[in-house]
Design an enzyme around this catalytic site. Structure first.
Site: not given
Ligand code: XIL
Length: 346
Positions: A162, A206, A242, A272, A274
């Site tokens: 990020e 990422n 996300h 990631e 969802d």
């Molecule tokens: C999140 C985890 O899912 C949580 O359990 C933790 O508390 C915070 O981080 N972007 C990312 C991930 O790159 O590492 C994050 O994961 C979600 C957003």
């Protein structure tokens, strides 16, 4: 109770009947446990999930489900800087080692997530007052130590996580000293150290929210070009994805983003995934999972789709949003059928 419900829900799933695959599902004798009744799913591109060792180690059903449903895992938190880099010269690999070893015993690949991020930074690092020379040494040493520790066991690393704001600027942070003390070169320093520590690992940047295009994606494409021109190793860009079922990017948009990155000369992964339901129906959510799978399957450079967690019970954005592909009782949802149906089965 959970077991009985899951048995009923999983037994009838047939992708062939849904028109999602041409071969009969590859069924194996089921060990005890309802979750294990998910047919073994191996696809191209492969599917992965995020798990945390402290959750996984105590949950037999989850441990049965993950290797059947997925071909790869990402430690959700166990490899983050605050978990691993305990003091300047002290590392704690206990949880990550246990998770990575378990995954490898199950024949799963592992994505390494993540080395350099502005969140989950160890407090001693945030609180320190570092000179550029000192911080450069520390960054190099840290990346070499962690990547070196897992050399040959982790095939892909999110080396930088990020890096950009929505406006496409490198992100400054009160918690992470990287940009403030080292300037933009922290990205190249981290990538070079990772390459030196494990020359075979694929190195990714990422990013969150870049899948929809805009200044953040533009900045990523520019960064890839700049790094390549400077001879800095960069193999891929991760699109977190996300997403929100109420306002999802179209499949065409997702494909366009992936093709743009591919044209810049890097591999792409969805890292990631969802889909927050936001009141939308299961069908609507499933369509988004399907679109992501289909976009990745359509772009040769897209090498894997990882969902950010297994079941709605364990999602970081809360069970209320029902954002994942298995429900809180580990029953496969329509979203799982749509995702596995959109990629080809092996
Ligand atoms: C999140 C985890 O899912 C949580 O359990 C933790 O508390 C915070 O981080 N972007 C990312 C991930 O790159 O590492 C994050 O994961 C979600 C957003």
């Amino acid at each position: 109770m959970r077991r009985a419900a899951a048995l009923l829900a999983l037994a009838p799933i047939s992708l062939t009947a849904l028109g999602c695959g041409s071969r009969a599902p590859d069924r194996e004798p089921f060990p005890d446990g309802a979750a294990a009744r998910v047919e073994r799913t191996r696809t191209e591109p492969p599917l992965g999930t995020a798990v945390t060792w402290s959750v996984l180690k105590g949950d037999d059903e989850l441990r049965a489900l993950v290797p059947r449903a997925f071909a790869s895992i990402t430690p959700e938190n166990d490899l983050k800087p605050d978990h691993v880099w305990r003091e300047r010269d002290t590392y704690d690999f206990a949880a990550a080692d246990a998770l990575v070893d378990w995954a490898r015993e199950q024949g799963l690949r592992v994505r390494g997530h993540t080395l350099v991020w502005h969140q989950q930074v160890p407090p001693w690092l945030s609180d320190g007052d570092w000179t550029p020379a000192e911080l450069e040494r520390m960054l190099t040493e840290y990346v070499r130590t962690v990547v070196g520790h897992f050399r040959g066991r982790i095939d892909t690393w999110d080396v930088v996580n990020e890096p950009f704001t929505d406006a496409g600027r490198l992100r400054t942070s009160r918690d992470a000293p990287w940009l403030g003390v080292l300037g933009p070169r922290y990205v190249a320093l981290a990538l070079r150290a990772a390459r030196a520590a494990d020359p075979r690992a694929k190195l990714f940047v990422n990013e969150i929210g870049a899948e929809t295009g805009g200044p953040k994606l533009d900045a990523l494409v520019r960064m890839v070009a700049d790094l390549k021109r400077a001879g800095v190793p960069i193999d891929g860009v991760g699109l977190e994805a996300h997403l929100d079922a109420a306002d999802p990017p179209s499949r065409a948009r997702l494909e366009q983003t992936m093709r743009r990155l591919a044209a810049a000369g890097v591999a792409v992964e969805v890292t990631e995934l969802d889909v927050a339901a936001h009141g939308a129906s299961g069908e609507r959510q499933a369509a988004v999972f399907g679109d992501v799978g289909a976009a990745c399957a359509a772009v040769a450079a897209c090498g894997r789709v990882t969902v950010w967690g297994v079941s709605d019970r364990d999602s970081w954005i809360g069970a209320g949003e029902r954002p994942l592909a298995f429900d809180a009782n580990l029953r496969a949802k329509l979203s799982w059928r749509a995702l596995t149906g959109a990629v080809s089965r092996r």
